[in-house]
Each structure stands twice: as structure tokens, then as C-alpha cells.
Write an enzyme that holds these catalytic residues in place. Structure first.
Site, PDB file in Angstrom:
ATOM      1  N   PHE A 241       0.677  -1.294  -0.148  1.00  0.00           N
ATOM      2  CA  PHE A 241      -0.028  -0.137   0.223  1.00  0.00           C
ATOM      3  C   PHE A 241       0.710   1.260  -0.108  1.00  0.00           C
ATOM      4  O   PHE A 241       0.403   2.034  -0.861  1.00  0.00           O
ATOM      5  CB  PHE A 241      -1.008  -0.037   1.153  1.00  0.00           C
ATOM      6  CG  PHE A 241      -1.670   1.330   1.594  1.00  0.00           C
ATOM      7  CD1 PHE A 241      -2.605   1.861   0.764  1.00  0.00           C
ATOM      8  CD2 PHE A 241      -0.988   2.200   2.580  1.00  0.00           C
ATOM      9  CE1 PHE A 241      -3.259   3.096   0.915  1.00  0.00           C
ATOM     10  CE2 PHE A 241      -1.688   3.254   2.787  1.00  0.00           C
ATOM     11  CZ  PHE A 241      -2.737   3.761   2.032  1.00  0.00           C
ATOM     12  N   GLU A 242       1.786   1.199   0.645  1.00  0.00           N
ATOM     13  CA  GLU A 242       2.827   2.535   1.047  1.00  0.00           C
ATOM     14  C   GLU A 242       3.294   2.970  -0.217  1.00  0.00           C
ATOM     15  O   GLU A 242       3.897   4.298  -0.438  1.00  0.00           O
ATOM     16  CB  GLU A 242       3.761   2.475   2.121  1.00  0.00           C
ATOM     17  CG  GLU A 242       2.855   2.119   3.515  1.00  0.00           C
ATOM     18  CD  GLU A 242       4.011   1.830   4.485  1.00  0.00           C
ATOM     19  OE1 GLU A 242       3.983   2.587   5.444  1.00  0.00           O
ATOM     20  OE2 GLU A 242       4.759   0.906   4.194  1.00  0.00           O
ATOM     21  N   PHE A 243       3.680   2.175  -1.326  1.00  0.00           N
ATOM     22  CA  PHE A 243       4.337   2.316  -2.340  1.00  0.00           C
ATOM     23  C   PHE A 243       3.672   2.014  -3.661  1.00  0.00           C
ATOM     24  O   PHE A 243       3.973   2.705  -4.732  1.00  0.00           O
ATOM     25  CB  PHE A 243       5.707   1.775  -2.180  1.00  0.00           C
ATOM     26  CG  PHE A 243       6.301   1.958  -0.987  1.00  0.00           C
ATOM     27  CD1 PHE A 243       7.080   3.264  -0.731  1.00  0.00           C
ATOM     28  CD2 PHE A 243       6.395   1.077  -0.080  1.00  0.00           C
ATOM     29  CE1 PHE A 243       7.805   3.391   0.429  1.00  0.00           C
ATOM     30  CE2 PHE A 243       7.197   1.304   1.290  1.00  0.00           C
ATOM     31  CZ  PHE A 243       7.898   2.432   1.317  1.00  0.00           C
TER      32      PHE A 243
ATOM     33  N   ARG B 279      -4.724  -6.994 -10.379  1.00  0.00           N
ATOM     34  CA  ARG B 279      -5.859  -7.721  -9.721  1.00  0.00           C
ATOM     35  C   ARG B 279      -5.372  -7.577  -7.934  1.00  0.00           C
ATOM     36  O   ARG B 279      -5.742  -8.532  -7.605  1.00  0.00           O
ATOM     37  CB  ARG B 279      -6.310  -8.879 -10.222  1.00  0.00           C
ATOM     38  CG  ARG B 279      -7.030  -9.108 -11.629  1.00  0.00           C
ATOM     39  CD  ARG B 279      -7.527 -10.395 -11.824  1.00  0.00           C
ATOM     40  NE  ARG B 279      -8.212 -10.290 -13.023  1.00  0.00           N
ATOM     41  CZ  ARG B 279      -9.500  -9.955 -13.207  1.00  0.00           C
ATOM     42  NH1 ARG B 279     -10.417  -9.624 -12.310  1.00  0.00           N
ATOM     43  NH2 ARG B 279     -10.158  -9.898 -14.664  1.00  0.00           N
TER      44      ARG B 279
ATOM     45  N   GLY C 249      -6.435  -6.383  -1.211  1.00  0.00           N
ATOM     46  CA  GLY C 249      -5.980  -5.420   0.090  1.00  0.00           C
ATOM     47  C   GLY C 249      -6.374  -6.493   1.189  1.00  0.00           C
ATOM     48  O   GLY C 249      -7.341  -7.405   1.208  1.00  0.00           O
TER      49      GLY C 249
ATOM     50  N   LEU D 278      -1.268  -5.233 -22.363  1.00  0.00           N
ATOM     51  CA  LEU D 278      -2.270  -5.089 -23.586  1.00  0.00           C
ATOM     52  C   LEU D 278      -2.414  -3.506 -23.666  1.00  0.00           C
ATOM     53  O   LEU D 278      -2.991  -3.193 -24.744  1.00  0.00           O
ATOM     54  CB  LEU D 278      -3.667  -5.928 -23.132  1.00  0.00           C
ATOM     55  CG  LEU D 278      -3.465  -7.112 -22.771  1.00  0.00           C
ATOM     56  CD1 LEU D 278      -4.960  -7.850 -22.491  1.00  0.00           C
ATOM     57  CD2 LEU D 278      -2.996  -7.898 -24.093  1.00  0.00           C
TER      58      LEU D 278
ATOM     59  N   TYR E 183      -1.600 -18.093   1.938  1.00  0.00           N
ATOM     60  CA  TYR E 183      -0.329 -17.036   1.874  1.00  0.00           C
ATOM     61  C   TYR E 183       0.801 -17.691   2.648  1.00  0.00           C
ATOM     62  O   TYR E 183       0.669 -18.031   3.709  1.00  0.00           O
ATOM     63  CB  TYR E 183      -0.443 -15.621   2.265  1.00  0.00           C
ATOM     64  CG  TYR E 183       0.438 -14.616   1.696  1.00  0.00           C
ATOM     65  CD1 TYR E 183       0.263 -13.946   0.768  1.00  0.00           C
ATOM     66  CD2 TYR E 183       1.677 -14.464   2.717  1.00  0.00           C
ATOM     67  CE1 TYR E 183       1.464 -12.781   0.554  1.00  0.00           C
ATOM     68  CE2 TYR E 183       2.544 -13.770   2.322  1.00  0.00           C
ATOM     69  CZ  TYR E 183       2.469 -12.799   0.950  1.00  0.00           C
ATOM     70  OH  TYR E 183       3.419 -11.913   0.830  1.00  0.00           O
TER      71      TYR E 183
END
Length: 549
Positions: free
Chosen positions: A221-223, A233, A236, A286, A471
């Protein structure tokens, strides 16, 4: 109803005082900014010595000015052509600019970056100011045979922004950071239109001025950028409450070498296949997404936090499924397995003064006070009935406080000779246990066979009524050639994911690293469909060679 605003900061401060403000703020050979990098604690150093036999002493890091780069292959005439479109100040072949656009931030990226010898890097960086300039640059590069790598925050962990030339003599990075406006807010419809170059924090700051939020908080998120979120896609950490980024997309503006596309006229449509789906997840292969209209929501009035423990991962996963299928999902909903709980989240088994065994789950609820109270009460009853024990809010608050910091720990481990990498997948609820077991076995066997038995940790990071994502974090002692070491494990685990019925990627995207497994996921006919679309939109093949297809 319609309001316009530009980003207050345009770009984060450069890493070095006086450096060009357009340059990405992350350091060149690691994640994030210098302030985020901390030495390993004595406790962690002792654990590394015990488990992996490493001293915990970091290796010396090179200064970026000492890193050799391959000479730029862009001709003076080509540079002049690019300058004519975007201005002399917005085309750079500076050593620092090139190095900081030399790829993403995967473990493999960083290992390559720290290797001796000349580094691959874009031949130049181009900073367009708007959609029309992007169109002009793409047309020029198609005519002159210059590969183009769209570049947002540079946070890819799958080789998605590596400066691959392919069949072309030169390659540029197309850095979109100047396209950073909030161009429209529709509070009645609950939408906002954002420039693709805005970072997550910039977007939230602009929206907050209107009492709104996107609520999209991946670890990057920060970068990372709005365009990057759409092109990959992204999903969060609050996806249980607000959905994935692709769920939020209402309209897209896309520049291609053959023209522009404006897609999305209504919340839903039956006007043929949804062409937005071609570009959300297209990874710059694309077209270049320059503007995104997104669903937004009012800033939450309150947030409630609650952590839970479960006796084992199977019980915890079943509890999450029950809550999600009942329509009572929190805003954030995560479950760590026994290994991750014990070593990362549980802080040696003591959370908030309570002894914890088994698996730790994190929940947060956002919204109005009434809505939060009702949802948390329903989820609490379901989780308790499913075998959960409430631990209070402290562990959930601690998780939120450090949720963007994990990559810094990865880099500190790399510095002391410990390999640390992540991967993710997803499957149906009925297949969760099988997929987790197969992935863990593939990692354990492939790394163990090299004499480096790993620690494999896992958590459920995103949930759906029909399934969830897994994950994985893998830690092992580095061999003399850690690139080859991980590539052996990556091939084994990629094959295992496909064989076990998982997706090769849930939110990291395909990039270059997952491309070998895409045909197994979408079929050879699916690949031909994607190639046919690319031929129409990018007949010269200049867009992000070597990625996706």
C-alpha cells in the site's frame, strides 16, 4: 456533484536529499525507505543461529553509485523523439533513475540486484503527464521498435516490471507518477476517478478530504499505485469487507499503441462481454491504464478489533468459512497456521498476557457504530460456536500497527544469509487442507533435498463464500547460489499448486515468474485468445515483453 483535485504531494520525498522527486522513494536494493530498515534483535539472531546455523551478522551493502549498469542502448535520435513528446525534464537516463527502475522487489529481484557484475536496467525513464502523452509515447515506441515497461510503484514480486527488451534493441520504463490527479468525485453514486500514478497513501489523502476512502490496503500500500492495483488484480487486507480491487473498478481509461479505450458506463451491463476484464489483470501487456473510476465509501466512524485463537488450522478454517458463508464477514479476516502463530504473530505464545496455542485469527470491523456492533456480535457468536476463544483487541491492533513492515524483515534476513520468500494461491473451501499440504510438502522436499530444510508458514489472507487464499512464507538457509536454490523450489511448488487444483496466483499476478504455469490454468486456447487480443492492441509487441503471455 463533480469535484476536481490534484495530489498534494505529487510524489513521495526522494530517498536521498536533493534527488529528483520523480524517482521512486524505495531504496534500490531492498524494500521501502531507509527508516524502515532495522537491525535484527538479539532474540532473532539467536534463533537464526540455533535453527539455521547463521551468525546473524549482516553483509556489507553497496552504494548505488558503485553498481555498474549496462550502457543505455537508446540512440540520441530516439531520446530526442521522446523529449519532443514529454519535455526534456521528463526523459532521464540518469544512473540513479535507471537503477531504481531496474525491476520489482521479489526476493529474486533483490538477490539479482545485489549480485556482482552489470545490472540490467531500462535504457531511459519517461515520465508522461497525461493520457495523451502516454498515447504519443506508445505510438512512437511502436514505430521505432522500443519496448515499453509501464511502471507504477515498482512493488511487483513476480518480475512484472523487469526491463525485458525481448526482440527489441532498447527498452524504456514508462513511469506514471505524474498522472496523479483526483479528477472527479461523485458522492451520490459513491465513485471517484483517480490518476493511475497515485500511490495508495496519496489516493487515501485526497479521498479523505471528501470524507471518503477506498479501503484498499495490500502490504504494498505505501508504495504501489492505483494503476498497478488495477493491472495486477490486487487484493487488500480489508478485502473481506470491501472486496478486491477489481471489485471496485467502475471505469477504465486505457492507452494502447493502436488507440484509446474508455470502458465502463454503468454499474452493470449486458452489452456483450465486459471488456474491462481484459485490462484489469493485464499487467501492462495489452495497454497502459491511465485513469480508474472506483467505488469508494465514507470514512468509517469506528473500528472494532478482536483476536481469536483456535486449537488447530482445520478448526480455524472451518470457523472462517462459517462466518463468511453466513454473510457476517469482518472487514479484515485472517487466520495464521500453527507455525506462523508460534513464530511470528504469537510472540512466543504470549498475547496480551494470555498463553496461546494453536492458531491465531485477526478480525476488525469498520463502519458506523451501530453496524460495527451488529456485525461483530454476529461474528462473535459464530466464531465462539465454531471453537474459537476471544483474545481481546490488543493482538489485532498490534497486527494492524505492523502490517506493512514484513518486507523489511525479509530484507534483514537476506542480509544475514537467510533466504525468505513468499507465495500465494487460492482454492475452494473443500480443497484448502489438500492444497496447503501439497504446497508445504513441495517446499519442504525441494529445499530439504538441497540440504536446506525450510520453515514453512501459512495464513488465510482473503476469504470468499466458496473458498479462500493461502499465503505462504518460506525461510531457509541460503546456499552459495540462492537464485538457483529458490528457482528449484519455485518450479516444484508451482507444479504442486496446479496439480492440487489451486490458482498459480491469487493477487501477486503472473508477471514473468508465473508465466510458465498460465497455460495449465487457462488452457492453450485461452493463451491464443490473449495473444489475439495483444496482436490487435499491440501489433508490434512492445508492451511489457516477457510478462503474462
Amino acid at each position: 456533484m463533480v469535484e476536481t483535485q490534484q495530489s498534494g504531494g505529487h510524489s513521495a520525498p526522494a530517498a536521498n536529499p536533493g534527488a529528483d522527486a520523480r524517482v521512486p522513494s524505495m531504496v534500490w536494493d531492498a524494500w521501502g525507505i531507509p527508516a524502515g530498515h532495522k537491525p535484527l534483535s538479539a532474540q532473532i539472531r539467536g534463533l537464526l543461529a540455533q535453527v539455521f546455523g547463521v551468525s546473524g551478522d549482516p553483509v556489507a551493502r553497496r552504494d548505488e553509485g558503485d553498481v555498474p549498469l549496462r550502457a543505455s542502448a537508446l540512440t540520441p535520435a530516439q531520446r530526442d523523439g521522446l523529449v519532443e513528446m514529454v519535455g526534456a525534464d521528463n526523459v532521464s537516463a540518469d544512473h540513479r533513475d535507471r537503477l531504481r527502475h531496474a525491476g520489482g522487489k521479489s526476493t529474486l529481484d533483490l538477490l539479482r540486484r545485489r549480485a556482482e557484475g552489470p545490472q540490467d536496467a531500462p535504457d531511459a525513464i519517461v515520465f508522461p503527464a497525461d493520457h495523451e502523452q502516454v498515447l504519443a509515447v506508445l505510438a512512437y515506441c511502436a514505430e521505432h521498435g522500443i519496448a515499453v515497461v509501464p511502471f507504477g510503484g515498482g512493488t511487483s514480486v513476480v518480475g512484472g516490471v523487469d526491463p525485458v527488451r525481448g526482440e527489441f534493441d532498447s527498452v524504456i520504463a514508462l513511469d506514471l507518477r505524474r498522472i496523479d490527479g483526483l479528477t472527479e468525485v461523485d458522492p451520490v453514486s459513491g465513485t471517484a476517478t483517480l490518476g493511475a500514478g497515485l500511490t495508495g497513501p496519496q489516493a487515501e489523502e485526497l479521498l479523505a478530504a471528501h470524507g471518503l476512502s477506498l479501503g484498499h490496503f495490500p502490504q504494498s500500500f505505501e508504495f504501489a499505485s492505483i494503476g498497478g492495483f488495477a493491472a495486477t488484480r490486487s487484493s487488500g487486507q480489508a478485502s473481506a469487507g470491501y472486496g478486491r480491487f477489481d471489485d471496485m473498478v467502475q471505469r477504465l481509461r486505457i492507452a494502447t499503441p493502436t488507440g484509446s479505450l474508455e470502458l465502463g458506463r454503468a454499474p452493470a451491463s449486458a452489452a456483450g462481454p465486459d471488456l474491462r476484464e481484459l485490462f484489469v489483470g493485464s499487467e501492462g501487456a495489452l495497454g497502459v491504464i491511465t485513469e480508474v473510476t472506483l467505488r469508494v465509501h465514507p470514512l468509517p466512524e469506528t473500528t472494532a478489533y478482536q483476536a481469536w485463537s483456535f486449537p488447530d488450522f482445520t478448526t480455524g478454517a472451518a470457523a472462517l468459512r462459517t462466518v463468511v458463508q453466513a454473510g457476517a464477514a469482518p472487514t479484515v479476516f485472517r487466520l495464521s497456521d500453527e507455525a506462523e502463530t508460534g513464530l511470528n504473530l504469537a510472540r512466543s505464545g504470549d498475547i496480551g498476557g494470555q498463553a496461546v496455542t494453536g492458531c491465531l485469527a485477526i478480525t476488525t470491523f469498520e463502519g458506523t457504530a451501530e453496524h460495527v456492533a451488529a456485525r461483530s456480535a454476529e461474528a462473535t457468536a459464530l466464531l465462539t460456536a465454531a471453537g474459537g476463544t476471544a483474545l481481546g483487541e490488543k493482538p489485532a491492533r498490534e497486527w494492524e500497527h505492523g502490517r506493512f513492515a514484513a518486507p523489511y524483515m525479509r530484507d534483514a534476513l537476506l542480509d544475514v544469509g537467510v533466504l525468505c520468500e513468499t507465495l500465494e494461491t487460492a482454492t475452494t473451501w473443500s480443497n484448502i487442507a489438500e492444497l496447503k499440504a501439497k504446497v508445504t510438502a513441495a517446499l519442504t522436499d525441494s529445499l530439504g533435498a538441497q540440504g536446506t530444510p525450510p520453515l514453512v508458514m501459512c495464513h488465510i489472507s482473503h476469504t470468499y463464500p466458496t473458498g479462500a487464499s493461502l499465503y505462504f512464507t518460506i525461510v531457509a538457509k541460503q546456499l552459495d547460489d540462492p537464485l538457483a536454490q529458490w528457482q528449484i523450489a519455485k518450479r516444484a511448488v508451482g507444479d504442486a499448486i496446479i496439480a492440487a487444483g489451486g490458482t498459480i496466483t491469487h493477487h501477486h499476478a503472473v508477471g514473468a515468474d508465473h508465466r510458465p504455469w498460465l497455460p495449465a490454468e487457462v488452457g492453450e486456447l485461452g493463451i491464443r485468445v490473449l495473444r489475439a487480443v495483444k496482436r490487435e492492441l499491440d501489433p508490434a509487441g512492445i508492451l511489457n515483453p516477457g510478462k503474462l503471455i
